[in-house]
Design a protein around this motif. Structure first.
Motif, PDB file in Angstrom:
ATOM      1  N   PRO A 213       0.805  -1.228   0.000  1.00  0.00           N
ATOM      2  CA  PRO A 213       0.000   0.000   0.000  1.00  0.00           C
ATOM      3  C   PRO A 213       0.834   1.272   0.000  1.00  0.00           C
ATOM      4  O   PRO A 213       0.446   2.262  -0.614  1.00  0.00           O
ATOM      5  CB  PRO A 213      -0.817  -0.128   1.296  1.00  0.00           C
ATOM      6  CG  PRO A 213      -0.918  -1.599   1.524  1.00  0.00           C
ATOM      7  CD  PRO A 213       0.382  -2.165   1.062  1.00  0.00           C
ATOM      8  N   LEU A 266      -9.559   3.453   0.925  1.00  0.00           N
ATOM      9  CA  LEU A 266      -9.656   2.119   0.327  1.00  0.00           C
ATOM     10  C   LEU A 266      -8.490   1.246   0.763  1.00  0.00           C
ATOM     11  O   LEU A 266      -8.645   0.039   0.970  1.00  0.00           O
ATOM     12  CB  LEU A 266      -9.698   2.234  -1.197  1.00  0.00           C
ATOM     13  CG  LEU A 266     -10.915   2.954  -1.781  1.00  0.00           C
ATOM     14  CD1 LEU A 266     -10.784   3.078  -3.293  1.00  0.00           C
ATOM     15  CD2 LEU A 266     -12.201   2.232  -1.414  1.00  0.00           C
ATOM     16  N   ILE A 267      -7.304   1.846   0.891  1.00  0.00           N
ATOM     17  CA  ILE A 267      -6.136   1.089   1.328  1.00  0.00           C
ATOM     18  C   ILE A 267      -6.337   0.592   2.751  1.00  0.00           C
ATOM     19  O   ILE A 267      -5.993  -0.552   3.081  1.00  0.00           O
ATOM     20  CB  ILE A 267      -4.873   1.960   1.210  1.00  0.00           C
ATOM     21  CG1 ILE A 267      -4.450   2.078  -0.265  1.00  0.00           C
ATOM     22  CG2 ILE A 267      -3.730   1.379   2.025  1.00  0.00           C
ATOM     23  CD1 ILE A 267      -3.269   2.981  -0.494  1.00  0.00           C
ATOM     24  N   SER A 270      -8.599  -2.337   2.621  1.00  0.00           N
ATOM     25  CA  SER A 270      -7.915  -3.522   2.096  1.00  0.00           C
ATOM     26  C   SER A 270      -6.916  -4.068   3.099  1.00  0.00           C
ATOM     27  O   SER A 270      -6.669  -5.281   3.148  1.00  0.00           O
ATOM     28  CB  SER A 270      -7.203  -3.176   0.785  1.00  0.00           C
ATOM     29  OG  SER A 270      -6.137  -2.278   1.005  1.00  0.00           O
ATOM     30  N   ALA A 273      -8.779  -6.301   5.501  1.00  0.00           N
ATOM     31  CA  ALA A 273      -9.042  -7.592   4.870  1.00  0.00           C
ATOM     32  C   ALA A 273      -7.757  -8.376   4.639  1.00  0.00           C
ATOM     33  O   ALA A 273      -7.748  -9.614   4.726  1.00  0.00           O
ATOM     34  CB  ALA A 273      -9.775  -7.388   3.549  1.00  0.00           C
ATOM     35  N   GLY A 274      -6.650  -7.665   4.356  1.00  0.00           N
ATOM     36  CA  GLY A 274      -5.387  -8.343   4.100  1.00  0.00           C
ATOM     37  C   GLY A 274      -4.772  -8.996   5.311  1.00  0.00           C
ATOM     38  O   GLY A 274      -3.844  -9.813   5.176  1.00  0.00           O
ATOM     39  N   VAL A 314     -15.021  -2.431   6.675  1.00  0.00           N
ATOM     40  CA  VAL A 314     -14.762  -1.844   5.357  1.00  0.00           C
ATOM     41  C   VAL A 314     -15.840  -0.820   5.001  1.00  0.00           C
ATOM     42  O   VAL A 314     -15.545   0.271   4.485  1.00  0.00           O
ATOM     43  CB  VAL A 314     -14.674  -2.951   4.296  1.00  0.00           C
ATOM     44  CG1 VAL A 314     -14.600  -2.341   2.892  1.00  0.00           C
ATOM     45  CG2 VAL A 314     -13.458  -3.834   4.544  1.00  0.00           C
TER      46      VAL A 314
END
Length: 337
Positions: A213, A266-267, A270, A273-274, A314
């Motif tokens: 990211p 958004l990062i 993510s 979730a990552g 999110v």
């Protein structure tokens, strides 16, 4: 002698019509965002509920094992309400969510809410630390590259930076984590590779989440910085012979970061979730490693709840980004109308 009377015009309302337009735009903006959030939450809740019914096999049999007596399996299914019609189960699921009851683990028999509460802080720590590291690295690197490569200067520097950032941005987080484990944990032995028992144990998993990211965000900030440096207000600041650091940090940087705020949100989403794969690489005691183990053990209520937590996180991040963008640039909110 008569005096002509003079009509006095009333004072215009404070703020003028523009204030009213903006206030109505804020109301419409809030209603739209709230409606989208509620609709997205309903879709997420429904999808998480259907997950346990769409997966092939009997989750109770899978959790108890193939040798469990049929009477025990039937009793557990009845206790969990899995024999009820699916609509009844769905209504019970919604009722439980509104009351804070996420169900009971099929394996440990503990409340799912307590399992999530125990594991959630470790995941949040990992994601937020990685996000902060990505911001701290990406902003100065992106600004520096923008200054060095403006107006076509530093062509080789631009190509090297762009190529490196693209490669780092497309490599999956877990592969970066494996490489970090091999180099700094196995080969050099400098850092621990499992758990979160010490501050040094945070270094590798945070870097594994932050490197990709940071590369993506730095590339976007460079592009925005190059564009902003060619704007008229920056030329005006230079014409006033302001110091270079004032031009770059006070005039150009805020405008470049405004355009990058959406990507930053958004990062962050993510990154949350990552954590699923990165936590399993580093045996991190968070939600990511828990959801994998619960799926392997057929403990679907736990997996169901963790999917819901990830999804809600999110959605909330995206909503906060939309609000922040509207605050920084109210014109975008008015243009939506």
């Amino acid at each position: 002698m008569t005096m002509a009377s003079t009509a006095v015009a009333p004072n215009p309302p404070v703020g003028g019509p523009l204030t009213g337009v903006r206030s109505h735009a804020w109301v419409r903006f809030g209603v739209r965002r709230l409606g989208r959030l509620l609709l997205s939450l309903w879709v997420l809740v429904t999808a998480s509920f259907l997950m346990i019914h769409l997966i092939p096999g009997d989750p109770v049999r899978g959790a108890l094992g193939p040798t469990a007596p049929a009477q025990l399996v039937a009793a557990r299914r009845a206790a969990l309400g899995l024999d009820d019609p699916i609509l009844v189960q769905y209504l019970h699921y919604l009722q439980g969510l509104f009351s804070g009851d996420l169900g009971t683990s099929m394996v440990s028999q503990l409340p799912v809410s307590s399992v999530v509460a125990q594991r959630l802080p470790a995941t949040l720590e990992l994601a937020l630390l990685a996000f902060l590291v990505a911001i701290v690295v990406a902003v100065p690197v992106g600004v520096l590259m923008g200054v060095l490569t403006r107006r076509g200067h530093g062509r080789r520097t631009e190509l090297a930076f762009t190529g490196t950032s693209i490669v780092l941005g497309i490599v999956p987080d877990f592969l970066i984590g494996v490489a970090l484990v091999y180099v700094f944990g196995v080969s050099l032995g400098w850092l621990p590779v499992a758990g979160n028992a010490s501050p040094s144990a945070y270094v590798l998993p945070v870097l594994a989440l932050a490197i990709g990211p940071a590369a993506i965000l730095a590339r976007i900030i460079r592009v925005e910085m190059v564009s902003v440096l060619e704007a008229d207000f920056v030329r005006t600041a230079r014409a006033k012979r302001l110091p270079s650091h004032t031009v770059y940090l006070s005039h150009a940087l805020p405008n470049a970061l405004t355009a990058s705020l959406t990507l930053g949100g958004l990062i962050l989403g993510s990154m949350v979730a990552g954590t699923v794969l990165v936590e399993n690489v580093f045996a991190w005691p968070g939600l990511g490693s828990t959801i994998v183990s619960s799926i392997l053990q057929k403990d679907y209520p736990v997996a169901q709840a963790i999917v819901l937590v990830y999804g809600v996180g999110v959605l909330l991040v995206n909503t906060l980004v939309d609000v922040a963008l509207a605050v920084l640039d109210p014109r975008s909110m008015i243009r939506e109308d």
